[in-house]
Design an enzyme around this catalytic site. Structure first.
Site, short mmCIF file in Angstrom:
data_model
loop_
_atom_site.label_atom_id
_atom_site.label_comp_id
_atom_site.label_asym_id
_atom_site.label_seq_id
_atom_site.Cartn_x
_atom_site.Cartn_y
_atom_site.Cartn_z
CB CYS A 1 -0.58 -0.19 1.16
SG CYS A 1 -1.86 -1.22 1.76
NE ARG B 1 4.25 1.64 -1.64
CZ ARG B 1 5.16 1.26 -0.79
NH1 ARG B 1 6.87 1.25 -1.86
NH2 ARG B 1 5.64 0.52 -0.18
CD1 TRP C 1 -1.63 -4.65 -5.06
CD2 TRP C 1 -1.71 -5.54 -3.04
NE1 TRP C 1 -2.22 -5.61 -4.86
CE2 TRP C 1 -1.55 -6.80 -4.04
CE3 TRP C 1 -1.04 -6.06 -2.06
CZ2 TRP C 1 -1.08 -8.45 -3.87
CZ3 TRP C 1 -1.10 -8.00 -1.73
CH2 TRP C 1 -0.83 -8.38 -3.25
CG ASN D 1 3.13 -0.12 3.25
OD1 ASN D 1 2.19 -1.75 2.73
ND2 ASN D 1 3.85 0.11 3.10
N GLY D 2 1.15 -2.47 5.00
CA GLY D 2 1.91 -3.92 6.05
C GLY D 2 0.82 -4.80 6.20
CD GLU E 1 12.09 -10.05 -16.43
OE1 GLU E 1 11.78 -10.86 -15.68
OE2 GLU E 1 11.30 -9.10 -16.49
CE LYS F 1 8.47 -7.74 -16.24
NZ LYS F 1 9.32 -8.10 -15.45
CD GLU G 1 4.92 -9.23 -13.73
OE1 GLU G 1 6.12 -8.54 -14.78
OE2 GLU G 1 5.29 -8.29 -12.84
CG HIS H 1 13.56 -34.11 -21.53
ND1 HIS H 1 14.08 -35.45 -21.91
CD2 HIS H 1 14.72 -33.15 -22.32
CE1 HIS H 1 14.87 -35.55 -22.23
NE2 HIS H 1 15.72 -33.80 -22.45
CE LYS I 1 8.54 -1.38 -9.82
NZ LYS I 1 8.40 -1.81 -10.33
C1 AGP Z 1 8.74 -7.72 -12.29
O1 AGP Z 1 8.04 -7.37 -13.62
C2 AGP Z 1 7.43 -8.66 -10.96
N1 AGP Z 1 6.61 -7.14 -10.97
C3 AGP Z 1 8.23 -9.25 -9.87
O2 AGP Z 1 8.03 -9.97 -10.14
C4 AGP Z 1 9.38 -8.41 -8.87
O3 AGP Z 1 10.37 -8.35 -9.80
C5 AGP Z 1 9.36 -9.19 -7.45
O4 AGP Z 1 8.74 -9.00 -6.84
C6 AGP Z 1 10.47 -8.48 -6.61
O5 AGP Z 1 10.49 -8.04 -6.62
P1 AGP Z 1 11.75 -6.55 -5.64
O6 AGP Z 1 12.48 -6.39 -7.09
O7 AGP Z 1 11.18 -5.17 -5.93
O8 AGP Z 1 12.42 -7.34 -4.80
#
Ligand code: AGP
Length: 609
Positions: free
Chosen positions: A2, A27, A74, A100-101, A482, A486, A489, A505, A604
């Site tokens: 958050c 966030r 969030w 936040n937490g 990666e 992407k 996501e 396999h 994020k």
């Molecule tokens: C990246 O596109 C993602 N949103 C996610 O995987 C991110 O890399 C992961 O949550 C780790 O975050 P950080 O690098 O802030 O630790």
């Protein structure tokens, strides 16, 4: 998870809070709210959904007052709704809290409060905090907050205001980020620096359990024991526009385009050019003793973990040292074997990811030395690690990480090459050749970005494919991981990554006419193997896009389409080969009418488990 903000000063608080919250929407964005004190009473307004719904709600009424707190959420406890939005208040509505937490013992505290007659309004864990502060309040808000903190287990960044204590905001953090901004005749709090930049560049980073009391004209700090402490003011020299879209339609596209500069910034300070070229990591305290490690363990989550996978290949190749690369979320619950001669490299854009921090703390306890690679100055990771190597990427706002990833790769290469050089594996000539290649890479990324329309056109033809598989070998496999992340996501396409040799396999059973296969082919010694793999998927009806060098013709006859990246040394290609995949994900998301900056269900910074 958050975002929290707070303002006390001479201006109207509401516009400041809304404006600051806009910078924190990344966030969390399932609901938002503010509480403002007008000299007599608190007004709380909250709305489910994006911040614009809160703005609409308050557009028709003026909420006066020059002190307030705000929140963008969030959800973790309780669905997104008006009621569950923050700020939360005590029963009388005179104390308001943003959080936040996660309060881990909230259920126990709730039962205790209910037994004392409190009736709860929301399903959140946060509400207990407002009631506890009220319970302990005896005319001194600071004391009430201190007593409340002693009863909380879990993580928190808190902003608290109280109408009977109208001259100050109380703020505190534990395992969740919080920054205090010091302006002229005004003070602010925020979960992240971009929210403050319009008002001040002078900030204080709070350490765990430190409390800040913000007044209009001053700020006072207290440690866990309640002793007054002095804190150092840090001047932030980011450009305000660095935290805004600067003409791009989305933050993600802007951040993809910022990669050449971010790569240059990350590299420049670390290269010595007198006599011969060498790597200078002295500024971070890295000396020859680090390279004597018996093993390197790399721990991270998500995209940062993918940077770690590249790291494994790089360290083994350049430094001939055993490397384990672990997902922090697994590592922390395993029974790992520690050796004090191990070096841990912990990678995290935010420096606040809960699993990553937990893994780091375990490793530290086991006696390992920690190198942190992070983008956020003053983050928990940066503060707790033995050495910190910053990725000078500037603020990354889009949920999908792009420039943080490529700058993480830059850091990883620099450390791996330095290890290789100190361990006598890499000759001076090899080292110079690699430094030269890294120095060229920012311009090469720029060149590659100038062809982005090619990827845009390819995305417009393929965005509605129901399956996308990315495959490659060695470094290309890491980038396949990666790239698949992407795409899933931000476009919600079912995408997976495979080490190309693993295809037969099992995964090849999934390939049919509806499948898009992106084959990343930059490891020259394995071109023939990749060519066979591409033929195998094509024979089952898949469409194949190959990403390879701009002067390479090997795949011209096999691929349906080829996207070309500038030539560099094979092990360094990840920094370049990921860029077309980032663009592909971005354009697929846009073609599908989605908002790539705010993908559903994601936040994020994952500061809870
Ligand atoms: C990246 O596109 C993602 N949103 C996610 O995987 C991110 O890399 C992961 O949550 C780790 O975050 P950080 O690098 O802030 O630790």
């Amino acid at each position: 998870m958050c975002g929290i903000v707070g303002y006390i000063g001479d201006e109207e608080a509401t516009p400041v809070l809304i404006n600051a919250l806009k910078k924190l929407e990344y966030r969390g964005y399932d609901s938002a709210g503010i509480a403002v004190f007008n000299g007599e009473s608190l007004t709380v307004r909250k709305a489910k959904g994006a911040l614009k719904f809160l703005e609409q709600k308050i557009a028709t009424e003026i909420i006066k007052g020059s002190m307030g707190i705000g929140h963008t959420r969030w959800a973790t406890h309780g669905e997104p709704s008006d009621i569950n939005s923050h700020p939360h208040t005590d029963v009388s509505g005179s104390i308001a809290v943003v959080h936040n937490g996660i309060i881990e013992n909230h259920a126990k505290l709730k039962t205790w409060l209910e037994n004392h007659g409190v009736v709860f309004k929301s399903q959140t864990d946060t509400e207990v905090i407002a009631h506890l502060i009220d319970f302990h309040y005896n005319g001194d808000l600071l004391k009430a907050v201190q007593e409340t903190l002693q009863r909380l287990e879990g993580s928190y960044a808190l902003g608290v205001i109280c109408q009977s204590d109208p001259e100050r905001i109380i703020a505190v953090r534990k395992d969740s980020p919080l920054v205090v901004g010091a302006g002229k005749g005004e003070h602010l709090i925020a979960s992240d620096v971009p929210a403050l930049l319009e008002y001040t560049r002078d900030v204080y980073y709070l350490q765990d359990k430190e409390i800040a009391c913000l007044y209009r004209d001053r700020v006072e700090f207290f440690d866990e024991e309640g002793q007054a402490i002095q804190k150092e003011l840090t001047h932030v020299d980011w450009d305000v526009t660095a935290a805004e879209k600067g003409g791009y339609e989305h933050f993600m596209l802007k951040e993809i385009h910022e990669q050449p500069k971010a790569l240059t910034d990350t590299l420049r300070a670390r290269i010595k050019t007198y006599a011969s070229k060498s790597i200078n990591l002295e500024e971070i305290g890295f000396d020859a003793s680090w390279a004597k490690a018996h093993r390197v363990v790399i721990c991270a989550c998500g995209t940062a973990w993918h940077a770690g996978v590249v790291g494994k290949y790089a360290f083994e190749h350049y430094a001939r040292i055993p490397v384990d690369v672990d997902m922090a979320s697994e590592y922390r619950y395993r029974d790992p074997i520690f050796d004090p001669a191990d070096i841990f490299i912990i990678i995290s854009q935010s420096g606040e990811t809960a699993d990553t921090l937990a893994a780091m703390r375990m490793a530290k306890k086991g006696g390992a030395r920690i190198i942190a690679i992070t983008n956020v100055v003053g983050s928990t990771l940066a503060r707790e690690a033995d050495l910190v190597m910053y990725t000078w990427a500037g603020p990354e706002i889009a949920v999908a990480s792009t420039k943080a990833f490529t700058t993480q790769l830059m850091c990883i290469y620099l450390i791996a090459l330095q290890f290789g050089s100190l361990r006598g594996v890499l000759s001076e000539k090899d080292l110079e050749e690699h430094i030269g290649a890294l120095e060229k890479i920012a311009d090469q990324a720029e060149k590659l970005l100038s062809n982005k329309e090619e990827i845009q056109r390819f995305a417009s033809r393929n965005f509605n494919k129901t399956k996308a598989f990315f495959m490659g070998r060695l470094f290309d496999y890491a980038i396949s991981l990666e790239s698949a992340l992407k795409l899933k996501e931000i476009s919600y396409t079912h995408s997976e990554a495979f080490a190309a040799g693993e295809l037969k396999h099992g995964p090849i059973a999934l390939v049919d006419e509806a499948t898009l296969v992106v084959a990343i082919c930059t490891q020259t010694a394995l071109f023939d193997k990749m060519d066979s793999n591409i033929k195998e998927v094509k024979a089952r009806g898949a469409t194949a896009l190959v990403i390879t060098y701009d002067d390479e013709t090997y795949f011209d006859k096999t691929a349906d389409e080829v996207f070309r990246i500038p030539r560099t040394l094979d092990p360094l290609t990840p920094i370049l080969s990921v860029i077309p995949c980032q663009l592909f994900a971005y354009y697929c998301s846009v073609q599908r009418g989605l908002d790539p900056d705010k993908p559903r269900n994601l936040a994020k910074s994952v500061t809870v488990e």
